[in-house]
Design a protein around this motif. Sequence first.
Motif, mmCIF file in Angstrom:
data_model
loop_
_atom_site.group_PDB
_atom_site.id
_atom_site.type_symbol
_atom_site.label_atom_id
_atom_site.label_comp_id
_atom_site.label_asym_id
_atom_site.label_seq_id
_atom_site.Cartn_x
_atom_site.Cartn_y
_atom_site.Cartn_z
ATOM 1 N N LYS A 1 -23.223 14.132 8.619
ATOM 2 C CA LYS A 1 -23.615 15.133 9.605
ATOM 3 C C LYS A 1 -22.994 16.472 9.263
ATOM 4 O O LYS A 1 -21.822 16.548 8.890
ATOM 5 C CB LYS A 1 -23.203 14.676 11.014
ATOM 6 C CG LYS A 1 -23.797 15.524 12.091
ATOM 7 C CD LYS A 1 -23.689 14.858 13.435
ATOM 8 C CE LYS A 1 -24.373 15.772 14.450
ATOM 9 N NZ LYS A 1 -24.626 15.122 15.690
ATOM 10 N N GLN A 2 -23.770 17.528 9.404
ATOM 11 C CA GLN A 2 -23.298 18.882 9.093
ATOM 12 C C GLN A 2 -22.956 19.634 10.363
ATOM 13 O O GLN A 2 -23.542 19.454 11.375
ATOM 14 C CB GLN A 2 -24.364 19.659 8.329
ATOM 15 C CG GLN A 2 -24.668 19.057 6.986
ATOM 16 C CD GLN A 2 -23.529 19.210 6.002
ATOM 17 O OE1 GLN A 2 -23.270 20.300 5.527
ATOM 18 N NE2 GLN A 2 -22.835 18.140 5.739
ATOM 19 N N THR B 1 -32.810 19.196 8.230
ATOM 20 C CA THR B 1 -32.704 19.599 9.631
ATOM 21 C C THR B 1 -33.724 18.804 10.429
ATOM 22 O O THR B 1 -34.902 18.770 10.090
ATOM 23 C CB THR B 1 -32.971 21.109 9.786
ATOM 24 O OG1 THR B 1 -32.039 21.825 8.973
ATOM 25 C CG2 THR B 1 -32.829 21.555 11.235
ATOM 26 N N CYS B 2 -33.225 18.167 11.495
ATOM 27 C CA CYS B 2 -34.061 17.304 12.322
ATOM 28 C C CYS B 2 -34.635 18.059 13.516
ATOM 29 O O CYS B 2 -34.085 19.072 13.947
ATOM 30 C CB CYS B 2 -33.240 16.123 12.833
ATOM 31 S SG CYS B 2 -32.555 15.118 11.517
ATOM 32 N N ASP C 1 -34.480 17.181 16.505
ATOM 33 C CA ASP C 1 -33.538 17.151 17.623
ATOM 34 C C ASP C 1 -32.331 18.065 17.424
ATOM 35 O O ASP C 1 -31.422 18.097 18.240
ATOM 36 C CB ASP C 1 -33.074 15.719 17.911
ATOM 37 C CG ASP C 1 -32.221 15.124 16.802
ATOM 38 O OD1 ASP C 1 -31.889 15.825 15.821
ATOM 39 O OD2 ASP C 1 -31.866 13.932 16.912
ATOM 40 N N GLY C 2 -32.300 18.813 16.305
ATOM 41 C CA GLY C 2 -31.225 19.771 16.062
ATOM 42 C C GLY C 2 -30.125 19.262 15.150
ATOM 43 O O GLY C 2 -29.300 20.041 14.674
ATOM 44 N N ASN C 3 -30.066 17.950 14.899
ATOM 45 C CA ASN C 3 -29.069 17.418 13.970
ATOM 46 C C ASN C 3 -29.371 17.865 12.550
ATOM 47 O O ASN C 3 -30.533 18.047 12.179
ATOM 48 C CB ASN C 3 -29.051 15.880 14.020
ATOM 49 C CG ASN C 3 -28.362 15.344 15.241
ATOM 50 O OD1 ASN C 3 -27.297 15.825 15.623
ATOM 51 N ND2 ASN C 3 -28.952 14.344 15.872
ATOM 52 N N ARG C 4 -28.297 18.060 11.762
ATOM 53 C CA ARG C 4 -28.442 18.405 10.347
ATOM 54 C C ARG C 4 -27.608 17.433 9.538
ATOM 55 O O ARG C 4 -26.481 17.121 9.905
ATOM 56 C CB ARG C 4 -27.950 19.834 10.080
ATOM 57 C CG ARG C 4 -28.816 20.891 10.750
ATOM 58 C CD ARG C 4 -28.342 22.273 10.387
ATOM 59 N NE ARG C 4 -28.573 22.475 8.967
ATOM 60 C CZ ARG C 4 -27.889 23.338 8.218
ATOM 61 N NH1 ARG C 4 -26.938 24.062 8.729
ATOM 62 N NH2 ARG C 4 -28.153 23.458 6.937
ATOM 63 N N TYR C 5 -28.180 16.957 8.434
ATOM 64 C CA TYR C 5 -27.499 15.998 7.583
ATOM 65 C C TYR C 5 -27.572 16.419 6.130
ATOM 66 O O TYR C 5 -28.612 16.889 5.664
ATOM 67 C CB TYR C 5 -28.137 14.605 7.706
ATOM 68 C CG TYR C 5 -28.061 14.029 9.093
ATOM 69 C CD1 TYR C 5 -26.890 13.439 9.560
ATOM 70 C CD2 TYR C 5 -29.150 14.088 9.951
ATOM 71 C CE1 TYR C 5 -26.815 12.920 10.839
ATOM 72 C CE2 TYR C 5 -29.087 13.565 11.224
ATOM 73 C CZ TYR C 5 -27.909 12.980 11.664
ATOM 74 O OH TYR C 5 -27.833 12.470 12.926
ATOM 75 N N LEU D 1 -29.077 6.884 11.717
ATOM 76 C CA LEU D 1 -28.602 8.147 12.297
ATOM 77 C C LEU D 1 -29.665 8.750 13.213
ATOM 78 O O LEU D 1 -30.861 8.637 12.937
ATOM 79 C CB LEU D 1 -28.261 9.134 11.174
ATOM 80 C CG LEU D 1 -27.161 8.655 10.223
ATOM 81 C CD1 LEU D 1 -27.104 9.548 8.995
ATOM 82 C CD2 LEU D 1 -25.822 8.625 10.935
ATOM 83 N N PRO D 2 -29.244 9.413 14.292
ATOM 84 C CA PRO D 2 -30.218 10.041 15.187
ATOM 85 C C PRO D 2 -30.871 11.254 14.523
ATOM 86 O O PRO D 2 -30.190 12.063 13.903
ATOM 87 C CB PRO D 2 -29.384 10.458 16.398
ATOM 88 C CG PRO D 2 -27.994 10.577 15.891
ATOM 89 C CD PRO D 2 -27.867 9.611 14.746
ATOM 90 N N CYS D 3 -32.179 11.330 14.630
ATOM 91 C CA CYS D 3 -32.883 12.467 14.031
ATOM 92 C C CYS D 3 -34.242 12.665 14.679
ATOM 93 O O CYS D 3 -34.563 13.742 15.120
ATOM 94 C CB CYS D 3 -33.044 12.265 12.521
ATOM 95 S SG CYS D 3 -33.935 13.593 11.698
#
Length: 64
Positions: free
Chosen positions: A63-64, A42-43, A45-49, A23-25
Amino acid sequence: PSRAAEDPALLKDMTSVIALLGLPCGQVVSVEKKGENDHVATCKDGNRYRVVLNAAGRVVATKQ
């Protein structure tokens, strides 16, 4: 926020888990503990999982 969010080892572990799942993070910058084996990462790059241990004993991230 939980103290786990400040644990460098936990941040590194979550970064590794998300990367291994493809997953991208980039890098996990904070982690919020929701329960036993249940975290929201929280990554950078802004992604949240949401990272959980499922009934089969496997780590999964959604992904959230």
